[in-house]
Design an enzyme around this catalytic site. Structure first.
Site, PDB file in Angstrom:
ATOM      1  N   ASN A   9      51.759  45.828  38.618  1.00 56.34           N
ATOM      2  CA  ASN A   9      52.430  45.767  39.928  1.00 56.34           C
ATOM      3  C   ASN A   9      52.071  44.421  40.537  1.00 56.34           C
ATOM      4  OD1 ASN A   9      53.371  46.051  42.530  1.00 56.34           O
ATOM      5  ND2 ASN A   9      51.790  47.521  43.176  1.00 56.34           N
ATOM      6  N   TRP A  10      53.043  43.511  40.496  1.00 52.52           N
ATOM      7  CA  TRP A  10      52.768  42.160  41.011  1.00 52.52           C
ATOM      8  C   TRP A  10      52.644  42.131  42.533  1.00 52.52           C
ATOM      9  CZ3 TRP A  10      56.734  38.483  38.092  1.00 52.52           C
ATOM     10  CH2 TRP A  10      56.298  38.319  36.762  1.00 52.52           C
ATOM     11  N   LYS A  11      53.065  43.204  43.188  1.00 51.00           N
ATOM     12  CA  LYS A  11      53.146  43.215  44.657  1.00 51.00           C
ATOM     13  C   LYS A  11      54.004  42.014  45.112  1.00 51.00           C
ATOM     14  CE  LYS A  11      48.665  45.384  44.843  1.00 51.00           C
ATOM     15  NZ  LYS A  11      47.794  46.118  45.742  1.00 51.00           N
ATOM     16  N   HIS A  97      54.144  53.810  47.286  1.00 50.06           N
ATOM     17  CA  HIS A  97      52.872  53.078  47.199  1.00 50.06           C
ATOM     18  C   HIS A  97      52.185  53.161  48.564  1.00 50.06           C
ATOM     19  CE1 HIS A  97      49.990  49.835  46.721  1.00 50.06           C
ATOM     20  NE2 HIS A  97      50.225  49.873  45.420  1.00 50.06           N
ATOM     21  N   GLU A  99      50.716  51.052  50.255  1.00 51.18           N
ATOM     22  CA  GLU A  99      51.033  49.921  51.142  1.00 51.18           C
ATOM     23  C   GLU A  99      52.364  50.156  51.856  1.00 51.18           C
ATOM     24  OE1 GLU A  99      50.521  46.831  48.218  1.00 51.18           O
ATOM     25  OE2 GLU A  99      48.363  47.192  48.197  1.00 51.18           O
ATOM     26  N   GLU A 168      46.440  56.953  43.136  1.00 55.70           N
ATOM     27  CA  GLU A 168      45.892  55.679  43.600  1.00 55.70           C
ATOM     28  C   GLU A 168      45.090  55.915  44.873  1.00 55.70           C
ATOM     29  OE1 GLU A 168      48.115  52.094  41.947  1.00 55.70           O
ATOM     30  OE2 GLU A 168      49.063  52.580  43.845  1.00 55.70           O
ATOM     31  N   GLY A 174      42.884  47.250  45.599  1.00 55.92           N
ATOM     32  CA  GLY A 174      42.612  45.868  45.997  1.00 55.92           C
ATOM     33  C   GLY A 174      41.216  45.645  46.558  1.00 55.92           C
ATOM     34  N   SER A 213      41.966  49.002  41.469  1.00 59.37           N
ATOM     35  CA  SER A 213      40.938  48.090  40.958  1.00 59.37           C
ATOM     36  C   SER A 213      40.660  48.255  39.462  1.00 59.37           C
ATOM     37  CB  SER A 213      39.643  48.237  41.767  1.00 59.37           C
ATOM     38  OG  SER A 213      39.870  47.861  43.117  1.00 59.37           O
ATOM     39  N   GLY A 234      47.343  46.485  39.806  1.00 58.84           N
ATOM     40  CA  GLY A 234      47.799  45.529  40.806  1.00 58.84           C
ATOM     41  C   GLY A 234      47.232  44.142  40.537  1.00 58.84           C
ATOM     42  N   GLY A 235      46.156  43.804  41.236  1.00 64.47           N
ATOM     43  CA  GLY A 235      45.577  42.455  41.188  1.00 64.47           C
ATOM     44  C   GLY A 235      45.395  41.913  39.778  1.00 64.47           C
TER      45      GLY A 235
HETATM   46  C1  PEP Z   1      48.268  48.727  43.187  1.00 64.09           C
HETATM   47  O1  PEP Z   1      48.669  47.931  44.031  1.00 64.09           O
HETATM   48  O2  PEP Z   1      49.021  49.621  42.774  1.00 64.09           O
HETATM   49  C2  PEP Z   1      46.893  48.598  42.706  1.00 64.09           C
HETATM   50  C3  PEP Z   1      46.415  49.550  41.958  1.00 64.09           C
HETATM   51  O3  PEP Z   1      46.224  47.470  43.092  1.00 64.09           O
HETATM   52  P1  PEP Z   1      44.820  46.946  42.520  1.00 64.09           P
HETATM   53  O4  PEP Z   1      44.844  47.123  41.016  1.00 64.09           O
HETATM   54  O5  PEP Z   1      44.769  45.513  42.935  1.00 64.09           O
HETATM   55  O6  PEP Z   1      43.742  47.777  43.137  1.00 64.09           O
END
Ligand code: PEP
Length: 249
Positions: A9-11, A97, A99, A168, A174, A213, A234-235
């Site tokens: 997930n590039w966000k 999500h 966010e 999640e 993040g 994470s 994500g990251g």
């Molecule tokens: C996400 O945004 O779905 C996510 C899991 O982010 P991260 O891996 O950065 O915690």
């Protein structure tokens, strides 16, 4: 047997130039070989779907988006429909999500409607659920997530079998604070049991991804858990080499 699925997930990150480098590193890396029985995808911002569709056409990396409209078409300025996503080669779409639930006030009902629109177009919705730190600290993690899952089951019924769920925990997204493998497994088990109350067949088929994470260092232990069917990353998915290491984990 459920396949292991790793989804990036590039966000809201990327540019035409940096995407090109990422795509060529990841496609080459995946072509060099991955353990059998796995699926890979990346969910990118809407403006880059076309670039990614062209770059990924002959690759094992499937394409996804990060949101979809709860409406089919019409006077919804700024919205992107499931039909449009399908035109641009999306096989997956993230819905609900945290966010979006937090910053765009998405409710469980809206999330379920979005998932239904995706399914209508043959796109697999990745439906995100998860508790906040406060909810976990006050002992309500399982209840909160069960409530989110129930709302979705209520709307989608047995169409859920064609969806993915992503657990999640909001406190892990993040933050670098990954859920331990036993805690993640406990939550995934609770989700699967909740689905089984509705339909055991659906529960045994639905893939439940962990997100929050994930890094190359923790992915192997998480993915080894019996109810964890892969990850939403994500990251770490922004770095092509880290993403490939997680795909291999
Ligand atoms: C996400 O945004 O779905 C996510 C899991 O982010 P991260 O891996 O950065 O915690």
């Amino acid at each position: 047997m459920r396949p292991l699925i790793v989804v990036g997930n590039w966000k809201m990150n990327g540019s035409l130039t940096t995407n090109q480098a990422w795509l060529s590193t990841v496609v080459t890396g995946l072509q060099k070989g991955m353990p059998a029985g796995r699926r890979f995808a990346v969910c990118v911002p809407f403006p880059y779907l076309s670039q990614c569709m062209n770059a990924l056409s002959a690759s094992p990396l499937l394409l996804g988006a990060q949101d979809v409209s709860a409406h089919v078409s019409g006077a919804y300025t700024g919205e992107v429909s499931a039909n449009m996503l399908r035109d641009l080669g999306a096989s997956y779409v993230i819905v609900g999500h945290s966010e979006r639930r937090m910053h765009h006030f998405e409710t469980n009902d809206a999330v379920a409607l979005k998932a239904a629109c995706a399914l209508d177009e043959g796109i697999i919705p990745i439906i995100c659920v998860g508790e906040t730190a406060d909810e976990r600290n006050s002992g309500r993690a399982v209840d909160v997530v069960r409530g989110q899952v129930n709302a979705i089951v209520g709307q989608l019924q047995d169409r859920l079998v064609d969806s993915l769920i992503a657990y999640e925990p909001v406190w892990a997204i993040g933050t670098g604070k990954v859920a331990s493998a036993p805690i993640a497994q406990e939550m995934h088990r609770a989700i699967r049991l909740q689905l089984a109350e509705f339909d055991e067949e659906v529960a045994s088929h639905v893939g439940i991804l962990y997100g929050g994470s994930i890094k190359p260092e923790n992915a192997t232990e998480l993915f080894a858990m019996p109810d964890i069917d892969g990850g939403l990353v994500g990251g770490a998915s922004l770095d092509a080499k880290e993403f490939l290491e997680i795909c291999r984990a």
